[in-house]
Design a protein around this motif. Structure first.
Motif, PDB file in Angstrom:
ATOM      1  N   PRO A  74       0.838  -1.206   0.000  1.00 48.81           N
ATOM      2  CA  PRO A  74       0.000   0.000   0.000  1.00 48.81           C
ATOM      3  C   PRO A  74       0.873   1.255   0.000  1.00 48.81           C
ATOM      4  O   PRO A  74       1.978   1.254   0.546  1.00 48.81           O
ATOM      5  N   VAL A  75       0.376   2.331  -0.614  1.00 47.48           N
ATOM      6  CA  VAL A  75       1.139   3.578  -0.706  1.00 47.48           C
ATOM      7  C   VAL A  75       0.351   4.674  -0.013  1.00 47.48           C
ATOM      8  O   VAL A  75      -0.865   4.775  -0.219  1.00 47.48           O
ATOM      9  N   PRO A  76       0.993   5.506   0.832  1.00 49.05           N
ATOM     10  CA  PRO A  76       0.245   6.634   1.430  1.00 49.05           C
ATOM     11  C   PRO A  76      -0.289   7.554   0.320  1.00 49.05           C
ATOM     12  O   PRO A  76       0.406   7.772  -0.684  1.00 49.05           O
ATOM     13  N   LEU A  77      -1.486   8.064   0.528  1.00 49.25           N
ATOM     14  CA  LEU A  77      -2.118   8.882  -0.518  1.00 49.25           C
ATOM     15  C   LEU A  77      -1.263  10.071  -0.904  1.00 49.25           C
ATOM     16  O   LEU A  77      -1.242  10.500  -2.053  1.00 49.25           O
ATOM     17  N   ALA A  82      -0.859  12.582  -8.612  1.00 42.29           N
ATOM     18  CA  ALA A  82      -2.158  12.882  -9.213  1.00 42.29           C
ATOM     19  C   ALA A  82      -2.044  14.189  -9.988  1.00 42.29           C
ATOM     20  O   ALA A  82      -2.222  15.267  -9.430  1.00 42.29           O
ATOM     21  N   PRO A  83      -1.729  14.111 -11.262  1.00 44.05           N
ATOM     22  CA  PRO A  83      -1.601  15.336 -12.040  1.00 44.05           C
ATOM     23  C   PRO A  83      -2.950  16.045 -12.149  1.00 44.05           C
ATOM     24  O   PRO A  83      -3.999  15.387 -12.119  1.00 44.05           O
ATOM     25  N   ALA A  84      -2.912  17.371 -12.246  1.00 42.58           N
ATOM     26  CA  ALA A  84      -4.157  18.143 -12.366  1.00 42.58           C
ATOM     27  C   ALA A  84      -4.927  17.628 -13.584  1.00 42.58           C
ATOM     28  O   ALA A  84      -4.340  17.365 -14.628  1.00 42.58           O
ATOM     29  N   VAL A  85      -6.231  17.442 -13.379  1.00 40.48           N
ATOM     30  CA  VAL A  85      -7.039  16.888 -14.460  1.00 40.48           C
ATOM     31  C   VAL A  85      -7.260  17.946 -15.542  1.00 40.48           C
ATOM     32  O   VAL A  85      -7.758  19.030 -15.267  1.00 40.48           O
ATOM     33  N   GLU A  86      -6.891  17.565 -16.744  1.00 39.62           N
ATOM     34  CA  GLU A  86      -7.122  18.486 -17.856  1.00 39.62           C
ATOM     35  C   GLU A  86      -8.544  18.232 -18.350  1.00 39.62           C
ATOM     36  O   GLU A  86      -8.976  17.093 -18.446  1.00 39.62           O
ATOM     37  N   ARG A  87      -9.256  19.282 -18.627  1.00 41.11           N
ATOM     38  CA  ARG A  87     -10.633  19.111 -19.087  1.00 41.11           C
ATOM     39  C   ARG A  87     -10.726  19.370 -20.580  1.00 41.11           C
ATOM     40  O   ARG A  87     -10.064  20.253 -21.107  1.00 41.11           O
ATOM     41  N   LEU A  88     -11.572  18.586 -21.219  1.00 39.96           N
ATOM     42  CA  LEU A  88     -11.837  18.825 -22.633  1.00 39.96           C
ATOM     43  C   LEU A  88     -13.133  19.619 -22.712  1.00 39.96           C
ATOM     44  O   LEU A  88     -14.206  19.070 -22.497  1.00 39.96           O
ATOM     45  N   GLU A  89     -13.007  20.893 -22.989  1.00 39.15           N
ATOM     46  CA  GLU A  89     -14.223  21.711 -23.052  1.00 39.15           C
ATOM     47  C   GLU A  89     -14.961  21.427 -24.351  1.00 39.15           C
ATOM     48  O   GLU A  89     -14.370  21.433 -25.422  1.00 39.15           O
TER      49      GLU A  89
END
Ligand SMILES: Nc1ncnc2c1ncn2[C@@H]1O[C@H](COP(=O)(O)OP(=O)(O)OP(=O)(O)O)[C@@H](O)[C@H]1O
Ligand SMILES: [Mg+2]
Length: 475
Positions: A74-77, A82-89
């Motif tokens: 297990p890995v600590p969170l 977690a790269p910033a989520v890119e949004r497809l507008e």
């Protein structure tokens, strides 16, 4: 004795392999599995719970024994990248807002709605805009031919015509195409028309739909493809191929409205990447769906102001919206009398009617009551109670509602309870000259405050009956 009895052991094994069914039927209530379908589960006796699923591959003989898997650390969170989520507008503002800022690469969105509501139109428009913005897109149609999709695209304009289309119902072919084309965004219209050859059930059955979603999800996550699955809604209002899909996907959108009217509302029932409060409002026109950023203006202009009509300052997600609530009360021969509503919750209507009878002096035990929120809008919030109560009381007495707009929740003891965003509701009403708005105590100016249903009825229903009522209250 089994079918392979008497054969040399190697032959028996190969016969077993040949005869092992590709799918099994699993009871969704108790988990009992059987190679054959039964209407009634042999395990628990429940009816119609057996669902076809792909048979699990035997782990033994495939290199690793069951239970012999290597553990993982297990890995600590905090250490998880977690790269910033890119949004497809999508370029359709109302759709992007409901999605929480656009489509998330690798995510699965389920878009549900009744037939002909405009699901294909909305998705075709979104893909058109995305294509114009330089994104790679793919439209998989299982429902219509490519020619039908092209006809619609012609109606929607040049952008929609540039979307690559595949008319296909075979799941394997669709997944292979997705893996080769690797679009940024793919629409599958509809999830119920795709068919997995490994399973025997008809396209659209629970097992099939689950398999389709599962395989498409794997392809989507593997190649960062944002996939929109279009789904039908059954008469009961459930997304057909039932609710199994809702757990699998990241976001469930519901496209609503009355088919006869042009008004459409898009809301999120679930969203792993945004709030489920926002609602997108559209107008269906010949050249596609047009966003309606200022829906209040339409509903207010159309309000009849006749007895039985009340204007509600509602919240549609994070924005205020003025809608008209209409009620009709008529003598009934039926026991119990009819309670019909659209746009509000039936149980909520029952509560409002009970409070009206007990604390407002408006008894409707021998009357049918019909309540409708005009324009196909749904208001699922406690703030609607007062408008429903006023519309019903006004219809029952034949007196128009005198207050320009209102909002508030009814308590079971007849008090009017405060609701969220009082200032924004009042401000929206004021923007259309509908002030002062009748609101619960504590809402603050410019609202006109009423502590109880009785006080609200007195303030809103001026007429011969209202005067008598007021006198009765005073006495
Ligand atoms: N020429 C037109 N002018 C105005 N509206 C139109 C026109 N053509 C189609 N529509 C509207 O578009 C709707 C059909 O849209 P669409 O095919 O996107 O719906 P859908 O939800 O995908 O339906 P289905 O469940 O059949 O796939 C029609 O019900 C109608 O309201
Ligand atoms: Mg369609």
């Amino acid at each position: 004795m089994g079918p392979a009895a008497g054969l040399p052991s190697g032959a028996a094994r190969s016969l077993e392999r040949v005869s092992r069914p590709a799918s099994i039927h699993v009871c969704s209530a108790c988990g009992h599995s059987s190679p054959k379908w039964f209407g009634q589960c042999p395990g628990c006796g429940a009816w119609n719970t057996l669902v076809e699923e792909r048979a699990p591959l035997a782990a033994a003989g495939r290199g690793r024994a069951v239970g012999g898997a290597a553990p993982v650390a297990p890995v600590p969170l905090a250490e998880v990248r977690a790269p910033a989520v890119e949004r497809l507008e999508t370029g359709i503002g109302e759709l992007d807002r409901v999605l929480g800022g656009g489509l998330v690469p690798g995510s699965l969105v389920l878009l549900g709605g009744s037939p002909g509501i405009g699901k294909s139109t909305l998705t075709a428009m979104a893909l058109g805009r995305l294509t114009a913005a330089g994104r790679r897109t793919l439209y998989v149609t299982g429902e219509e031919s490519a020619a039908q999709v092209a006809l619609r695209a012609r109606r929607l304009g040049a952008d929609a015509l540039r979307v690559p289309v595949v008319a296909e119902t075979d799941l394997d072919v669709v997944v292979a195409t997705l893996e080769r084309e690797r679009p940024d965004v793919c629409v599958i219209d509809s999830v119920q028309t795709l068919h997995a050859a490994q399973l025997g059930g008809a396209a659209g059955s629970v097992g099939q739909v689950r398999e389709v979603a599962d395989r498409v999800a794997r392809a989507a996550k593997g190649h960062d493809i944002a996939v929109v699955l279009v789904g039908h809604v059954t008469k009961e209002g459930a997304l057909a191929g039932p609710r199994v899909l809702e757990h699998l996907v990241d976001c469930v959108l519901q496209f609503e409205g009355e088919r006869e009217r042009t008004h459409r509302a898009l809301r999120a029932l679930k969203n792993r990447f945004g709030s489920t409060n926002d609602v997108g409002v559209f107008d269906m026109r010949a050249d596609g769906l047009v966003e309606v950023p200022d829906a209040s203006a339409r509903f207010v202009a159309a309000a009849t102001r006749a007895p039985g009509s009340a204007v509600l300052a509602a919240m549609e997600g994070s924005r205020p919206l003025l809608v008209e609530v209409q009620a009709l009360v008529s003598p009934s021969e039926l026991v119990p009398p009819r309670r019909v509503c659209s746009g509000i919750d039936r149980n909520r209507l029952a509560v409002v009617l009970a409070v009206l009878a007990r604390h407002g002096g408006v008894g409707l035990g021998t009357s049918d009551v019909f309540v409708n929120v005009v324009g196909g809008i749904r208001v699922d919030e406690p703030g609607a109670d007062l408008a429903v109560a006023l519309a019903v009381a006004s219809a029952a007495r034949g007196v128009p509602v005198a207050t320009p707009a209102c909002f508030g929740e009814l308590g079971l003891t007849g008090e009017l309870r405060p609701v969220a965003h009082a200032e924004r509701r009042a401000a929206e009403a004021a923007r259309f000259g509908l002030d002062p708005v009748l609101a619960p105590a504590g809402s603050g100016p410019p609202a006109r405050e009423a502590p109880s249903l009785r006080a609200a009825l007195r303030a809103a229903l001026r007429g011969p009956d209202a005067a008598t009522e007021a006198a009765a209250v005073a006495a």
